[in-house]
Design a protein around this motif. Structure first.
Motif, PDB file in Angstrom:
ATOM      1  N   VAL A  29      -1.355  19.607   1.553  1.00  9.24           N
ATOM      2  CA  VAL A  29      -1.592  18.253   2.085  1.00  9.24           C
ATOM      3  C   VAL A  29      -2.396  18.319   3.382  1.00  9.24           C
ATOM      4  CG1 VAL A  29      -0.495  16.224   3.106  1.00  9.24           C
ATOM      5  CG2 VAL A  29       0.420  17.189   0.997  1.00  9.24           C
TER       6      VAL A  29
ATOM      7  N   HIS B 194      -5.969  19.573   2.908  1.00 10.50           N
ATOM      8  CA  HIS B 194      -6.755  18.478   2.333  1.00 10.50           C
ATOM      9  C   HIS B 194      -7.143  17.467   3.414  1.00 10.50           C
ATOM     10  CE1 HIS B 194      -6.956  15.155  -0.995  1.00 10.50           C
ATOM     11  NE2 HIS B 194      -8.131  15.642  -0.745  1.00 10.50           N
ATOM     12  N   ALA B 195      -6.209  17.207   4.336  1.00  9.62           N
ATOM     13  CA  ALA B 195      -6.456  16.184   5.358  1.00  9.62           C
ATOM     14  C   ALA B 195      -7.355  16.699   6.480  1.00  9.62           C
ATOM     15  CB  ALA B 195      -5.129  15.691   5.946  1.00  9.62           C
TER      16      ALA B 195
ATOM     17  N   ASN C 140      -3.297   9.427   3.210  1.00  8.96           N
ATOM     18  CA  ASN C 140      -4.384  10.384   3.440  1.00  8.96           C
ATOM     19  C   ASN C 140      -4.865  10.995   2.131  1.00  8.96           C
ATOM     20  OD1 ASN C 140      -5.337  11.465   6.319  1.00  8.96           O
ATOM     21  ND2 ASN C 140      -3.330  10.531   6.529  1.00  8.96           N
ATOM     22  N   THR C 141      -3.935  11.403   1.294  1.00 12.33           N
ATOM     23  CA  THR C 141      -4.299  12.019   0.019  1.00 12.33           C
ATOM     24  C   THR C 141      -5.073  11.041  -0.854  1.00 12.33           C
ATOM     25  OG1 THR C 141      -2.369  13.476   0.080  1.00 12.33           O
ATOM     26  CG2 THR C 141      -3.378  13.102  -2.067  1.00 12.33           C
TER      27      THR C 141
ATOM     28  N   PHE D 194       0.850  -1.206   0.000  1.00 14.08           N
ATOM     29  CA  PHE D 194       0.000   0.000   0.000  1.00 14.08           C
ATOM     30  C   PHE D 194       0.881   1.249   0.000  1.00 14.08           C
ATOM     31  CE2 PHE D 194      -3.900  -2.135   2.205  1.00 14.08           C
ATOM     32  CZ  PHE D 194      -4.145  -2.831   1.045  1.00 14.08           C
ATOM     33  N   TYR D 195       1.965   1.189   0.718  1.00  6.56           N
ATOM     34  CA  TYR D 195       2.876   2.326   0.773  1.00  6.56           C
ATOM     35  C   TYR D 195       3.594   2.519  -0.566  1.00  6.56           C
ATOM     36  CZ  TYR D 195       6.935   5.163   2.144  1.00  6.56           C
ATOM     37  OH  TYR D 195       7.899   6.129   2.218  1.00  6.56           O
TER      38      TYR D 195
ATOM     39  N   THR E 152      -0.773  16.358  -6.074  1.00  7.22           N
ATOM     40  CA  THR E 152      -1.450  15.058  -6.042  1.00  7.22           C
ATOM     41  C   THR E 152      -1.218  14.266  -7.331  1.00  7.22           C
ATOM     42  OG1 THR E 152      -3.516  16.098  -6.786  1.00  7.22           O
ATOM     43  CG2 THR E 152      -3.230  15.799  -4.415  1.00  7.22           C
TER      44      THR E 152
ATOM     45  N   GLN F 286     -10.728  20.378  -0.677  1.00 10.86           N
ATOM     46  CA  GLN F 286     -11.493  19.203  -1.107  1.00 10.86           C
ATOM     47  C   GLN F 286     -10.656  18.180  -1.866  1.00 10.86           C
ATOM     48  OE1 GLN F 286     -15.350  20.724  -2.991  1.00 10.86           O
ATOM     49  NE2 GLN F 286     -15.812  18.608  -2.385  1.00 10.86           N
TER      50      GLN F 286
ATOM     51  N   VAL G 201       6.702  15.721  -0.242  1.00 11.70           N
ATOM     52  CA  VAL G 201       6.135  15.790  -1.592  1.00 11.70           C
ATOM     53  C   VAL G 201       7.214  16.168  -2.610  1.00 11.70           C
ATOM     54  CG1 VAL G 201       4.568  17.068  -3.102  1.00 11.70           C
ATOM     55  CG2 VAL G 201       3.775  16.287  -0.863  1.00 11.70           C
TER      56      VAL G 201
ATOM     57  N   ALA H 175      -8.606  10.221   0.582  1.00 11.15           N
ATOM     58  CA  ALA H 175      -9.488  11.384   0.455  1.00 11.15           C
ATOM     59  C   ALA H 175     -10.030  11.483  -0.965  1.00 11.15           C
ATOM     60  CB  ALA H 175      -8.740  12.656   0.842  1.00 11.15           C
TER      61      ALA H 175
ATOM     62  N   TYR I  97       8.914   6.792  -2.335  1.00 12.09           N
ATOM     63  CA  TYR I  97       7.479   6.514  -2.176  1.00 12.09           C
ATOM     64  C   TYR I  97       6.695   7.636  -1.498  1.00 12.09           C
ATOM     65  CZ  TYR I  97       9.638   1.929  -2.826  1.00 12.09           C
ATOM     66  OH  TYR I  97      10.389   0.884  -3.299  1.00 12.09           O
TER      67      TYR I  97
ATOM     68  N   THR J 183       2.367  12.880  -7.102  1.00 14.61           N
ATOM     69  CA  THR J 183       2.434  11.782  -6.133  1.00 14.61           C
ATOM     70  C   THR J 183       1.813  10.516  -6.705  1.00 14.61           C
ATOM     71  OG1 THR J 183       2.363  13.322  -4.271  1.00 14.61           O
ATOM     72  CG2 THR J 183       1.731  11.048  -3.830  1.00 14.61           C
TER      73      THR J 183
ATOM     74  N   THR K 195       0.711  10.330   1.833  1.00 19.98           N
ATOM     75  CA  THR K 195       0.214   9.745   0.584  1.00 19.98           C
ATOM     76  C   THR K 195      -1.040   8.903   0.815  1.00 19.98           C
ATOM     77  OG1 THR K 195       1.766   7.885   0.798  1.00 19.98           O
ATOM     78  CG2 THR K 195       2.459   9.747  -0.552  1.00 19.98           C
TER      79      THR K 195
ATOM     80  N   PHE L 136       5.663  21.192 -11.751  1.00 18.98           N
ATOM     81  CA  PHE L 136       6.389  21.737 -10.592  1.00 18.98           C
ATOM     82  C   PHE L 136       7.530  22.634 -11.064  1.00 18.98           C
ATOM     83  CE2 PHE L 136       5.262  18.444  -7.164  1.00 18.98           C
ATOM     84  CZ  PHE L 136       4.591  19.382  -6.410  1.00 18.98           C
TER      85      PHE L 136
ATOM     86  N   GLN M 126       5.468  17.487   5.402  1.00 18.28           N
ATOM     87  CA  GLN M 126       4.707  17.111   4.212  1.00 18.28           C
ATOM     88  C   GLN M 126       5.222  17.816   2.961  1.00 18.28           C
ATOM     89  OE1 GLN M 126       2.482  14.540   4.089  1.00 18.28           O
ATOM     90  NE2 GLN M 126       3.410  14.307   6.101  1.00 18.28           N
TER      91      GLN M 126
ATOM     92  N   LYS N 173       3.806   6.931  -7.776  1.00 15.10           N
ATOM     93  CA  LYS N 173       3.502   5.630  -7.148  1.00 15.10           C
ATOM     94  C   LYS N 173       3.125   4.593  -8.190  1.00 15.10           C
ATOM     95  CE  LYS N 173       2.823   6.554  -2.439  1.00 15.10           C
ATOM     96  NZ  LYS N 173       2.783   5.837  -1.181  1.00 15.10           N
TER      97      LYS N 173
ATOM     98  N   GLY O  64       0.551   2.266  -3.583  1.00 16.08           N
ATOM     99  CA  GLY O  64      -0.755   2.888  -3.362  1.00 16.08           C
ATOM    100  C   GLY O  64      -1.804   1.828  -3.071  1.00 16.08           C
TER     101      GLY O  64
ATOM    102  N   GLN P  17       3.094  22.952  -0.779  1.00 15.09           N
ATOM    103  CA  GLN P  17       2.726  21.539  -0.744  1.00 15.09           C
ATOM    104  C   GLN P  17       2.368  21.076   0.663  1.00 15.09           C
ATOM    105  OE1 GLN P  17       2.125  19.656  -3.504  1.00 15.09           O
ATOM    106  NE2 GLN P  17       2.368  21.704  -4.337  1.00 15.09           N
ATOM    107  N   GLY P  18       3.124  21.543   1.648  1.00 16.56           N
ATOM    108  CA  GLY P  18       2.816  21.180   3.030  1.00 16.56           C
ATOM    109  C   GLY P  18       1.446  21.681   3.434  1.00 16.56           C
TER     110      GLY P  18
END
Lengths: 188, 188
Positions: B161, B164-165, A107-108, A18-19, B105, B98, A161, A111, A99, B108, A105, B125, A157, B112, A22, B157-158
Motif C-alpha cells: 500500500v 503504491h502511494a 489512495n489505492t 466515498f469511504y 487491491t 505502479q 487490508v 492511484a 470498509y 479491497t 483505500t 489470500f 495499512q 467495497k 468507493g 500488504q502494508g
DNA sequence: GTCTATAATGTGATAGAC
DNA sequence: GTCTATCACATTATAGAC
C-alpha cells in the motif's frame, strides 16, 4: 435551506459514501438521495464530481489535523502518542473491518484510476507520516525517525487490508500487541 | 481464430487490465480493444462481466498454486521459503509501486463493491496464508503458525500500500531487511 | 435555492446477418 | 466465430421554470 449548511451536508454524505462504497462506485444520485436533494439542484453546490472529491479530501485533511492536535493534548509523551496512532486500528476496528482504512483505500483507488487528485489524497498519508516522524524525533531517534514513521504506517495499512479481507478482530489485537512490544524497545 | 485460444487471450487481457485499472474501471470495450475483438463477439466467449472476473480469479488461483509449488522446489528450507515470499515485494517491486498488490487491491475493491465474488478473491489470500502457516509449522512453531503467517501477510500488504502511494523503493528495501532480521529470530 | 426535463455519453447485454 | 446494429439503462452534466 441555508446554502452553506446544504453544502456541508453534501460533503458529509459524500465523505461517508466515498469511504463505504468507493469514489467511482458512488454516483451523484447516491449523494443527492442521501442528502435529500434532486440531482439538478446538486450542480448549484458542486459543478463536478471532482469538485466534491476535492472538498471531501480538504475536510478529511482538516479533520486529521484536528485529531492529531487532540492526540497531542491527550498524550504528553511521544511514545504515548505513537501508541495512540497504533491503537487506531482498534478504536476504528468495526469500520476498518467493514470498509478498510479510509486513507489507504482512497489512495489505492485514486492511484488506479489515474485520478488527478491522487496527490492530495497522498497528503493524508503524509500528515500521519510527518506527525509520527516528529514523535520519533522527540523520542531521541531523529536519525531514523522517518524510517520508523513509515514502519508504523505500514503496520496500520497491513492490518487494515487483512482486517478488511478476513474480518478477524483477534488478528488485529495480536498485531497491536506485537507493535506495543516493538515500540517499547524504542522508548527512552 | 481458435475459440479456446481467444478465450485465453481475453482472460489474459482482463487479468492485466483488472490489475492495472481496477475491475469496475475496466469496461468490456477496454478488454475487447486489448484483444482485438468487437464488443458483440465478446459475448460469445463470456456472457457477463462477472463470468470474466470468475475466470480471471480462477487463473490467478491456479497461477499462485503453481508459483508456491515452484518456490517449494527452489527453496528446501521453510525459512528460505518464507523469505522468498517476503522478497516478493522486491521481485515485483515496479508492478507493486505502479499498481499495488494484485491480491490486496482486488480484495479491497470487491469488498467495497459488495461483489458476490468477494469470497473467491479472498481465497487468493488464503492460499498464501495456508502456505506460510505450513512453513512456520515445519519450522517448529506449530502453536503460533497461523498468527505468524498473518503477520507476514500483513507485512506484505502494508509495504504494498505504501509503496503504491509513495513510490519509494528504498522504503521497500528497508522493510524487507527488517523482516529478514525478524525472521532470523524464528529460525531453528 | 430548489425543482423537472433533458441532453450526451458510456455501459452491460442482445439479435441476427455472415 | 466474428461482425454490425441496437436496446435498456445509468451516468455526468445542462437548461430553464418556479
Amino acid at each position: 435551506m441555508n446554502g452553506a449548511a446544504t453544502r456541508e451536508h453534501i460533503v458529509e454524505a459524500a465523505d461517508r459514501l466515498f469511504y463505504q462504497r468507493g469514489y467511482e462506485h458512488t454516483s451523484f444520485a447516491d449523494i443527492a438521495a442521501a442528502v435529500g436533494l434532486s440531482r439538478g439542484n446538486f450542480y448549484y453546490h458542486f459543478k463536478s464530481k471532482d469538485a466534491i472529491l476535492d472538498a471531501v479530501i480538504a475536510t478529511r485533511l482538516a479533520g486529521t489535523r484536528h485529531m492529531l492536535r487532540q492526540w497531542e493534548n491527550e498524550h504528553p509523551t511521544p511514545s504515548g502518542r505513537i501508541l495512540r496512532f497504533v491503537e487506531i486500528v482498534l478504536t476504528n476496528g468495526p469500520d476498518i473491518q467493514q470498509y478498510g482504512c479510509p486513507v489507504g483505500t482512497l489512495n489505492t483507488e485514486l492511484a488506479k484510476l489515474g485520478h488527478t487528485m491522487r496527490g492530495q489524497a497522498r497528503e493524508l498519508f503524509t500528515l500521519f507520516r510527518d506527525w509520527l516522524r516528529e514523535q520519533f524525533t522527540e523520542l531521541g531517534h531523529a536519525d531514523q525517525a522517518d524510517e520508523l514513521a513509515m514502519h508504523v504506517l505500514a503496520f496500520s495499512q497491513g492490518v487494515a487490508v487483512l482486517s478488511h479481507a478476513f474480518a478477524d478482530e483477534e488478528f488485529v489485537r495480536r498485531e497491536v500487541s506485537r507493535m506495543r512490544d516493538w515500540l517499547s524497545t524504542y522508548e527512552k
